[in-house]
Write an enzyme that holds these catalytic residues in place. Structure first.
Site, PDB file in Angstrom:
ATOM      1  N   MET A 245       0.818  -1.206   0.000  1.00 14.21           N
ATOM      2  CA  MET A 245       0.000   0.000   0.000  1.00 14.21           C
ATOM      3  C   MET A 245       0.858   1.265   0.000  1.00 14.21           C
ATOM      4  SD  MET A 245      -1.251  -0.403   3.866  1.00 14.21           S
ATOM      5  CE  MET A 245      -1.214  -2.162   3.913  1.00 14.21           C
TER       6      MET A 245
ATOM      7  N   THR B  92      -0.999   5.581   0.057  1.00 14.98           N
ATOM      8  CA  THR B  92      -0.102   5.169   1.130  1.00 14.98           C
ATOM      9  C   THR B  92      -0.816   5.053   2.472  1.00 14.98           C
ATOM     10  OG1 THR B  92       1.743   5.927   2.425  1.00 14.98           O
ATOM     11  CG2 THR B  92       0.648   7.564   1.142  1.00 14.98           C
ATOM     12  N   CYS B  93      -0.536   3.963   3.145  1.00 12.06           N
ATOM     13  CA  CYS B  93      -1.117   3.736   4.458  1.00 12.06           C
ATOM     14  C   CYS B  93      -0.037   3.708   5.516  1.00 12.06           C
ATOM     15  CB  CYS B  93      -1.874   2.430   4.470  1.00 12.06           C
ATOM     16  SG  CYS B  93      -3.504   2.623   3.834  1.00 12.06           S
ATOM     17  N   VAL B  94       0.784   4.696   5.544  1.00 13.64           N
ATOM     18  CA  VAL B  94       1.767   4.796   6.619  1.00 13.64           C
ATOM     19  C   VAL B  94       0.986   5.065   7.896  1.00 13.64           C
ATOM     20  CG1 VAL B  94       3.619   5.622   5.186  1.00 13.64           C
ATOM     21  CG2 VAL B  94       2.070   7.248   6.182  1.00 13.64           C
TER      22      VAL B  94
END
Lengths: 68, 566
Positions: free
Chosen positions: B346, B389-391
């Site tokens: 992701m 993005t799934c930071v």
């Protein structure tokens, strides 16, 4: 935890091996039966793309219980 | 440890302390002096006491020692001979060579600590190097214009068809059935509308915050864009086993507590939220296809609203803005480098989709090999980036963050600087790839001919390695560079280099950790102001104090009050 000076915590070297790998994370098994850990790839510093069986090491301090 | 010759200029104002046994008659050079950064530690450890008359490093360089000094002895006026030796001559040569190079704009700095009857003689032949008085005034050139028509939404309701009329957005009741079968990975979709005063409800982790905008004319960055104001889509999700789609922490919980409302990347306090919640195939949350499918389905839903929004005329708009991108000729060219995630899964972003903040038609930076891609500031503010993005939630830059990126907005509005572009560079997983990408960035920046750069990154982890390398690649080309990142305690930088002397901290959490509250530690307007002030300071040759060895939020407060006062 907040009362402890995090910059002077004792840190211990722990070694292990990558035992599982996905697109987003790796599973690490520590030597000496110290346990396992699943971490996002972004926490893994590596020269080449990681593979199962790669040896790893990290430094960690003791685990403290915050609330009981 | 002695100071290296390269670093000596940074330390001119610091106290001079010899690092090792230094014999009488020695002409003091950087190799004889202790690195000033460790002096506070030596003082607190009781190994060193600095007398009030200790000389500065610039005052002792090139002077001859009268006595033999033991290691860690501060240099005071009684220990050195008054007569200046080679250092002065070297400076003279430097002045002449400065004239002889092509750097006509480099300043000639003459510092005189003390003295009388000083005469300067400059040969008339050197006057040719001074700039001509009658410079032609260069004009600003308009590069592109974007018209942004905003349509205020005060209510969102369910109806038989989608419509936008008199501030009411109507959503189609059976839209869920239509979009549920788009991707086999997405097993279930549910959509609900959350009013600003009804946010105390449970939410799954938030993947993204997406504005509803569409192109009416032209491509992204120019022409006309229609955008809804007062309403925003959030995408949330879990997998079939109930595992949150997350990586560095997730922000499931009570919605009102899990979002930092008002951040550039978040819903605002009075925004109506349309929540698209998806359930994806089990164990695909950490694979690329899982989150991508969730974003795709959400985009198909938003596209149906976009099709209606496209038909809205200018007369119905509640406000119309013009974003004019100008080439401010004659002013220093600067660039913003935004490091985005590119480790795969992701950790990806979609660049330049067909529709603002959309998915379809865009290219993933992972597929592009994470190499630098240059966007104009108008493109960025017109939704050229869709964040997959799934930071960690606190450091996540959502799609909405990019469309109102505070640093881009601030730099393009600054009349002292000429923002020439925004470079997006991905952060790959392995160091070999990171180096490849970083070196390409260096070459690009060199070719752009900029005089200043700000490098930002979201999240933390191994992306801090290439973040440091990007700064090095720019810094070693002699370009002043400022770094912007979340670090705090949890995200402390793991590598560094001598070009990382101007850093802006994004942490706003008391404990300095990834708090799992959406966008808590992301770039805000106040951070942008500090970054800009640091860049201007560095570009004008000002001094930036070295950091303390421990993380201290008081430094940020002090810098912020300084910047705000200016």
């Amino acid at each position: 935890m907040r009362e402890i000076d995090v910059y002077s915590l004792p840190i211990n070297l722990i070694k292990g091996k990558i035992v599982d790998l996905s697109e987003g994370d790796v599973v690490i098994q520590f030597d000496s039966r110290l346990g396992m850990m699943r971490i996002p790839l972004r926490m893994l510093i590596t020269e080449k793309y990681p593979q199962t069986g790669d040896e790893v090491e990290l430094y960690m301090s003791y685990v403290m219980v915050n609330k009981q | 440890m002695a100071i290296s010759h390269e670093n000596i200029e940074r330390y001119f104002e610091e106290p001079a302390v010899v690092c090792c046994l230094t014999e009488a008659g020695t002409i003091i050079g950087p190799e004889n002096l202790e690195e000033p950064e460790i002096l506070p530690e030596l003082q607190s450890g009781g190994f060193l006491q600095l007398p009030s008359n200790v000389l500065k490093i610039k005052e002792v360089l090139g002077k001859r020692l009268k006595k033999t000094l033991q290691p860690l002895t501060p240099v005071t006026p009684d220990l050195i001979e008054e007569e200046l030796s080679s250092a002065c001559k070297v400076e003279k040569q430097n002045i002449v060579s400065a004239f002889n190079t092509s750097e006509h704009n480099s300043p000639i700095r003459v510092s005189i600590g003390e003295g009388k009857n000083i005469t300067f003689e400059i040969p008339t032949s050197l006057l040719q190097f001074f700039p001509q008085q009658h410079q032609v005034e260069e004009k600003e050139k308009i590069k592109r214009v974007l018209t942004l028509r905003e349509y205020e939404i005060k209510k969102v309701q369910w109806a038989d068809r989608i419509s936008i009329q008199d501030g009411v957005l109507m959503l189609k009741k059976d839209i869920v059935n239509e979009i549920s079968s788009i991707d086999p990975i997405v097993k279930k979709v549910s959509i609900d509308v959350i009013e600003p005063d009804k946010r105390d409800i449970f939410t799954n982790t938030i993947l993204d915050v997406i504005p509803i905008a569409t192109k009416v004319e032209g491509k992204i960055g120019e022409g006309i864009t229609n955008i809804l104001k007062g309403v925003v889509v959030i995408l949330t999700g879990v997998d079939e086993d109930g595992v949150q789609i997350h990586e560095f922490g997730s922000c499931e919980g009570i919605l009102s507590q899990k979002i930092k409302f008002g951040r550039p990347g978040c819903p605002d306090e009075d925004d109506i939220i349309i929540r698209v919640d998806v359930v994806i195939e089990r164990r695909t949350g950490m694979e690329r296809r899982g989150p991508y499918a969730a974003h795709k389905v959400c985009d198909v839903f938003i596209q149906q609203i976009r099709e209606v929004l496209k038909t809205k005329s200018a007369s119905e708009a509640s406000s119309i803005k013009e974003l004019v991108e100008v080439d401010k000729k004659g002013r220093p060219r600067v660039v913003i480098v935004k490091e985005i995630m590119g480790q795969g899964a992701m950790h990806d972003n979609i660049i330049l989709p067909n529709e603002p903040c959309g998915v379809l038609g865009g290219r993933c930076n992972v597929d592009l090999g994470n190499v630098p891609v240059v966007l104009s500031s108008n493109e960025v503010l017109d939704g050229a980036i869709h964040a997959l993005t799934c930071v960690g939630p606190a450091t996540k830059e959502t799609t909405r963050h990019y469309i109102r990126e505070p640093l881009v907005e601030l730099l393009r509005a600054d009349n002292d600087l000429n923002l020439v572009g925004v470079v997006f560079v991905g952060s790959p997983q392995a160091n070999q790839e990171k180096l490849y990408v970083s070196e390409r960035l260096g070459m690009l920046i060199e070719a752009m001919g900029v005089e200043g750069a700000i490098v930002t990154t979201e999240g933390f982890g191994n992306n801090h390695i290439d973040f440091a390398w990007h700064i090095e690649q720019i810094g070693k080309r002699g370009i002043p560079v400022v770094g912007v990142t979340f670090a705090g305690v949890q995200g402390s930088l793991i590598v560094g280099n001598k070009y990382m002397d101007a850093m802006v901290e994004l942490n706003k959490n008391e404990e300095g950790i990834e708090s799992e509250i959406l966008a808590e530690n992301t770039l805000c307007p106040e951070d942008a102001r500090r970054a800009l002030a640091m860049l201007k300071t560095k570009m004008s040759g000002g001094k930036i104090l070295p950091p303390f060895s421990k993380w201290d939020p008081a430094v940020i407060e002090k810098n912020q009050s300084l910047v705000d006062r200016v």
